[in-house]
Design an enzyme around this catalytic site. Structure first.
Site, PDB file in Angstrom:
ATOM      1  N   HIS A 233       2.851 -54.273   9.272  1.00 20.53           N
ATOM      2  CA  HIS A 233       2.716 -53.876  10.669  1.00 20.53           C
ATOM      3  C   HIS A 233       2.567 -52.357  10.848  1.00 20.53           C
ATOM      4  CE1 HIS A 233       2.150 -54.563  14.792  1.00 20.53           C
ATOM      5  NE2 HIS A 233       2.969 -53.577  15.035  1.00 20.53           N
ATOM      6  N   TYR A 237      -0.346 -49.284  12.529  1.00 23.31           N
ATOM      7  CA  TYR A 237      -0.142 -48.020  13.244  1.00 23.31           C
ATOM      8  C   TYR A 237      -0.609 -46.823  12.428  1.00 23.31           C
ATOM      9  CZ  TYR A 237       1.668 -50.391  17.156  1.00 23.31           C
ATOM     10  OH  TYR A 237       1.736 -51.197  18.258  1.00 23.31           O
ATOM     11  N   HIS A 384      -8.441 -60.589  17.383  1.00 23.86           N
ATOM     12  CA  HIS A 384      -7.540 -59.526  17.844  1.00 23.86           C
ATOM     13  C   HIS A 384      -7.699 -58.253  17.011  1.00 23.86           C
ATOM     14  CE1 HIS A 384      -3.898 -57.364  18.889  1.00 23.86           C
ATOM     15  NE2 HIS A 384      -3.514 -57.420  17.625  1.00 23.86           N
ATOM     16  N   PHE A 385      -7.625 -58.393  15.666  1.00 27.10           N
ATOM     17  CA  PHE A 385      -7.676 -57.135  14.902  1.00 27.10           C
ATOM     18  C   PHE A 385      -9.096 -56.594  14.735  1.00 27.10           C
ATOM     19  CE2 PHE A 385      -6.814 -60.134  11.264  1.00 27.10           C
ATOM     20  CZ  PHE A 385      -7.999 -59.956  10.578  1.00 27.10           C
ATOM     21  N   HIS A 386     -10.089 -57.425  15.082  1.00 25.12           N
ATOM     22  CA  HIS A 386     -11.435 -56.834  15.142  1.00 25.12           C
ATOM     23  C   HIS A 386     -11.613 -56.019  16.426  1.00 25.12           C
ATOM     24  CE1 HIS A 386     -12.449 -59.224  11.603  1.00 25.12           C
ATOM     25  NE2 HIS A 386     -13.467 -58.398  11.470  1.00 25.12           N
ATOM     26  N   ARG A 449      -8.060 -69.510  11.005  1.00 24.68           N
ATOM     27  CA  ARG A 449      -8.650 -68.298  10.458  1.00 24.68           C
ATOM     28  C   ARG A 449      -8.744 -68.454   8.939  1.00 24.68           C
ATOM     29  NH1 ARG A 449      -3.711 -63.853  10.299  1.00 24.68           N
ATOM     30  NH2 ARG A 449      -5.288 -62.594   9.263  1.00 24.68           N
ATOM     31  N   ARG A 450      -9.408 -67.520   8.278  1.00 24.28           N
ATOM     32  CA  ARG A 450      -9.435 -67.409   6.814  1.00 24.28           C
ATOM     33  C   ARG A 450     -10.105 -68.589   6.118  1.00 24.28           C
ATOM     34  NH1 ARG A 450      -3.358 -65.027   6.004  1.00 24.28           N
ATOM     35  NH2 ARG A 450      -4.068 -62.923   5.555  1.00 24.28           N
TER      36      ARG A 450
END
Lengths: 562, 45
Positions: A233, A237, A384-386, A449-450
Site C-alpha cells: 500500500h 503512495y 481503479h489502479f489504471h 481480474r488477472r
C-alpha cells in the site's frame, strides 16, 4: 512576539542551483530506463487486452501470465521506481545540491538497481517467474527473480540514503533555515519507502529466497502476503507523492501563481507518512486468518489518508482560483478559464488530477471493509489502479518530463512538441476512459481480474462480460498509440529538440506568507509517530499469524509459476 | 470607526475562495454519491 520568533524559522527564497552535465547524466539515466520500460510494458498491456477480447492468440506458445507478469513488474515496479528516483535526485540537486561523492554513490545505486532489474527480467523472459507482480506464495519463481527484486530495493535504499545525506549537508551549511519544500517532500517519500520496503525485504530474504532455493520446505503464505501488503500500500503512495510534489510546488509556477501554503503542503506529506503504512490489511479484507478487529482498525487508519488527499484538493483549487482572480477572472468559476490550457506542462498533470477524483472515490469504496467483497479480486480493482497510477501518476510524470528532460539536456520544449504533448494527453484520456471505465463496470458485474480469456464453461453471467472486454481492447489499443507517441516525444526531447534553456519551475511563497513552524523539521517526531502507528496496527495480528497459521505450503509451479 | 476600517482592510487582503469552496463541496458530493451507489449494490446482492 518573542515566542512567535522562537516557534518559526526564517523564510528562505526558493533555491535554484545549476545542474551540471555529469549530474544531468545521472538523472537522465534513471529517467531513460523508465521510458524504455514504458514501451515494453505498454506492448505487454496491448497483448493482454487483445487476448482478453477473445480474437487473438499469443504466438510461439507465449503464456498469458508471463506477459501479465512483465506488464506488472516493468510498469508497476521498474518504470515508477526509476522515474521517481531520477525525479527525486533532480529535485534535490536543484534545491540542496549534490556533491561529487554523493553522485558517485548515486551511480552505485543505479547500477545495483540495473543488475537487479536485468536478473528479474531474464527470469521472467525465460518463463521462470510467471508469478505476477505480487508474487503471491505458494506460486514459486526462480530464486534469481527474488534476488533481482531484492537488489532493486537495496539500490533504491542507497539512493534514498544519498538524498538524506544531501539534505543533512545542506542543513549544516544553512543553520536555522527551513529545508526547501521539495527537499522536505523527497525526504518524506524516501523515509516512507525505506520503512515500507523493509517488509517486503524481510519476506524476500527470510521467506521466499530460502524456499525457492529448496532450503525451506514450506512457506507461511499468510505471513508472506501480510508482509507484501505492509509494503504494497505505501508503494502506491510512493508513486503518488512525487506527483503531489509537482502539484504543490511546480504547477503553481507553471500557471503563473504562488505556493498556496508551505505549511499545508508539509503537513499533508507528514500525514501521508503516518497513514500510508499501517493500512495494508485493507488489501486482505477477504483473507481468513486475520482477526476482523485488526482489519477494522486498519480500515479506520486507511480512511485517515482521505484527510491529506482532500487537503491537497483544496490547496490546488485555491491555487487555481487565486491565480485566476489575479489575472482578472470574475464570477464563481471565471478563474477556470484563466488556466494555461494550451501548455502541456499544465494540461497533462491537470487531467491526472481530475482522474484522481474517481480514482480516490473508488479507493474509498475498496477500503470500506465488508463492502470490499463487492469488488474484491474483480477487474474493478484493475480499473481503479489504471486510474490512479496509470493516469494520475503517469500523466503527471509525462507533464514533468516536458520541462525536466529539456532542462537536463540543455534543450527547449518547442511549440510543436508542446502540441504533440497535448495530443498525447488527449489520446491517453480517451483510451483510459474507455478501458478503465469498462473495467470498473465489468468488475461490478463480477468479472475476475488477472485472468486470461475464458468462457468459463458458457455461464450466462459471462456473456455480459465480453462486450466490456472488447471495449478494453479498443481502449488499450488507443493507449498503446499514446505510449508510442510519448516515447517519440521522449526521444525528440532528449536528442533532437533545439538547444536552449528550459526553465526548472519551482513555485515561490507569497511575499506576506506566514512563516513555517520550526517543528516541521522534527524528523525524530515524525518517524517516531510513524513507527508507533505501525507497531499498534501490526504487532498483535502478526504475532497471531505466526502462532496460529496452518502448516506452511510447499511450492506450486503449476498452473502458473515456473 | 477605525476598527471597522481595519477590519475592512484585512478582509480585502483575504483571497476570494468562493469557487474553491463550491469545488470541494462538489467533490465531497461526488464521493458520497459513488459510495452510496456501491453501498446500494452491496446491500441489494
Amino acid at each position: 512576539m518573542q515566542l512567535a520568533k522562537k516557534e518559526t524559522v526564517s523564510k528562505t527564497s526558493v533555491q535554484a542551483l545549476p545542474i551540471s552535465k555529469p549530474e544531468s547524466r545521472l538523472y537522465m539515466s534513471f529517467i531513460s530506463v523508465a521510458f524504455i520500460s514504458l514501451l515494453i510494458g505498454g506492448l505487454m498491456g496491448l497483448l493482454q487486452v487483445l487476448v482478453r477480447s477473445g480474437t487473438f492468440t499469443l504466438p510461439a506458445g507465449i503464456d498469458y501470465y508471463q506477459v501479465l507478469t512483465v506488464h506488472g513488474v516493468i510498469l508497476g515496479l521498474v518504470l515508477t521506481t526509476y522515474f521517481i528516483i531520477g525525479f527525486h535526485f533532480s529535485l534535490m540537486g536543484k534545491t540542496v545540491g549534490i556533491s561529487l561523492k554523493q553522485r558517485k554513490v548515486a551511480w552505485i545505486a543505479f547500477w545495483i538497481m540495473v543488475i537487479g532489474t536485468v536478473m528479474t527480467a531474464v527470469t521472467i523472459l525465460y518463463g521462470e517467474a510467471s508469478v505476477l507482480y505480487t508474487f503471491y506464495a505458494p506460486l514459486r519463481a526462480h530464486p534469481a527473480f527474488y534476488i533481482g527484486l531484492a537488489l532493486v530495493i537495496v539500490g533504491s535504499w542507497v539512493a534514498g540514503f544519498v538524498n538524506w545525506h544531501q539534505l543533512k549537508v545542506w542543513k549544516k551549511a544553512h543553520p536555522g533555515e527551513k529545508s526547501p519544500l521539495l527537499a522536505f517532500m523527497v525526504t518524506i517519500n524516501t523515509v516512507m519507502w525505506f520503512i515500507a520496503s523493509l517488509g517486503v525485504a524481510v519476506a524476500v530474504l527470510i521467506q521466499f529466497i530460502p524456499w525457492s532455493l529448496g532450503y525451506a520446505e514450506t512457506i507461511n503464505v499468510l505471513l508472506s502476503r501480510t508482509l507484501f501488503w505492509y509494503f504494497g500500500h505505501p508503494l502506491v503512495y510512493f508513486w503518488l507523492l512525487p506527483a503531489y510534489m509537482a502539484w504543490y510546488a511546480i504547477i503553481p509556477k507553471i500557471i503563473g501563481g504562488k505556493l498556496f501554503s508551505d505549511s499545508l503542503a508539509r503537513m499533508s506529506f507528514v500525514l501521508f507518512l503516518f497513514f500510508s503504512i499501517p493500512v495494508g490489511f485493507h488489501h486482505q479484507l477477504t483473507e481468513p486468518g486475520i482477526d476482523p478487529t485488526w482489519k477494522f482498525i486498519q480500515v479506520t487508519l486507511t480512511m485517515m489518508v482521505v484527510i491529506p488527499s482532500l487537503m491537497t484538493a483544496f490547496s490546488l483549487f485555491a491555487t487555481f482560483e487565486i491565480t485566476g482572480r489575479r489575472k482578472g477572472a470574475k464570477g464563481l468559476f471565471g478563474w477556470f478559464k484563466k488556466l494555461p490550457w494550451k501548455d502541456v506542462r499544465f494540461l497533462a498533470p491537470f487531467i491526472g488530477m481530475l482522474a484522481f477524483i474517481p480514482g480516490g472515490a473508488g479507493g474509498i469504496i475498496n477500503a470500506s471493509h465488508q463492502m470490499n467483497s463487492l469488488i474484491h479480486n474483480t477487474i474493478w480493482v484493475t480499473g481503479h489502479f489504471h486510474l490512479t497510477v496509470a493516469t494520475t501518476v503517469m500523466l503527471t510524470f509525462f507533464g514533468i518530463s516536458y520541462w525536466l528532460i529539456p532542462h537536463l539536456r540543455g534543450r527547449k520544449l518547442t511549440p510543436q512538441i508542446n502540441r504533440l504533448g497535448i495530443i498525447q494527453a488527449i489520446i491517453w484520456t480517451v483510451g483510459m476512459t474507455i478501458m478503465s471505465g469498462a473495467m470498473h463496470i465489468q468488475g461490478l458485474l463480477g468479472a475476475p481480474r488477472r485472468s486470461s480469456y475464458s468462457e468459463y464453461g458458457g455461464g450466462e453471467q459471462v456473456t455480459e462480460w465480453i462486450g466490456y472486454q472488447m471495449a478494453q481492447a479498443i481502449g488499450g489499443t488507443i493507449l498503446f498509440i499514446g505510449i508510442l507517441l510519448m516515447v517519440y516525444i521522449f526521444i525528440k526531447l532528449t536528442f533532437f529538440a533545439p538547444k536552449g534553456v528550459e526553465e526548472f519551475p519551482i513555485a515561490e511563497e507569497e511575499e506576506d506568507a506566514e512563516a513555517t513552524p520550526a517543528w516541521f523539521e522534527n524528523w525524530k517526531l515524525w518517524i517516531g509517530i510513524t513507527i508507533a502507528l505501525i507497531l499498534v496496527a501490526y504487532t498483535v495480528p502478526v504475532i497471531d499469524i505466526i502462532q496460529h497459521s496452518p502448516t506452511g505450503s510447499v511450492p506450486f509451479d503449476f498452473p502458473i509459476g515456473r | 470607526m477605525r476598527k471597522q476600517e481595519v477590519k475592512k482592510a484585512s478582509e480585502k487582503d483575504k483571497p476570494d475562495l468562493k469557487g474553491t469552496f463550491v469545488s470541494v463541496m462538489l467533490l465531497g458530493v461526488f464521493i458520497i454519491i459513488t459510495w452510496f451507489g456501491a453501498f446500494a449494490l452491496f446491500i441489494s446482492r
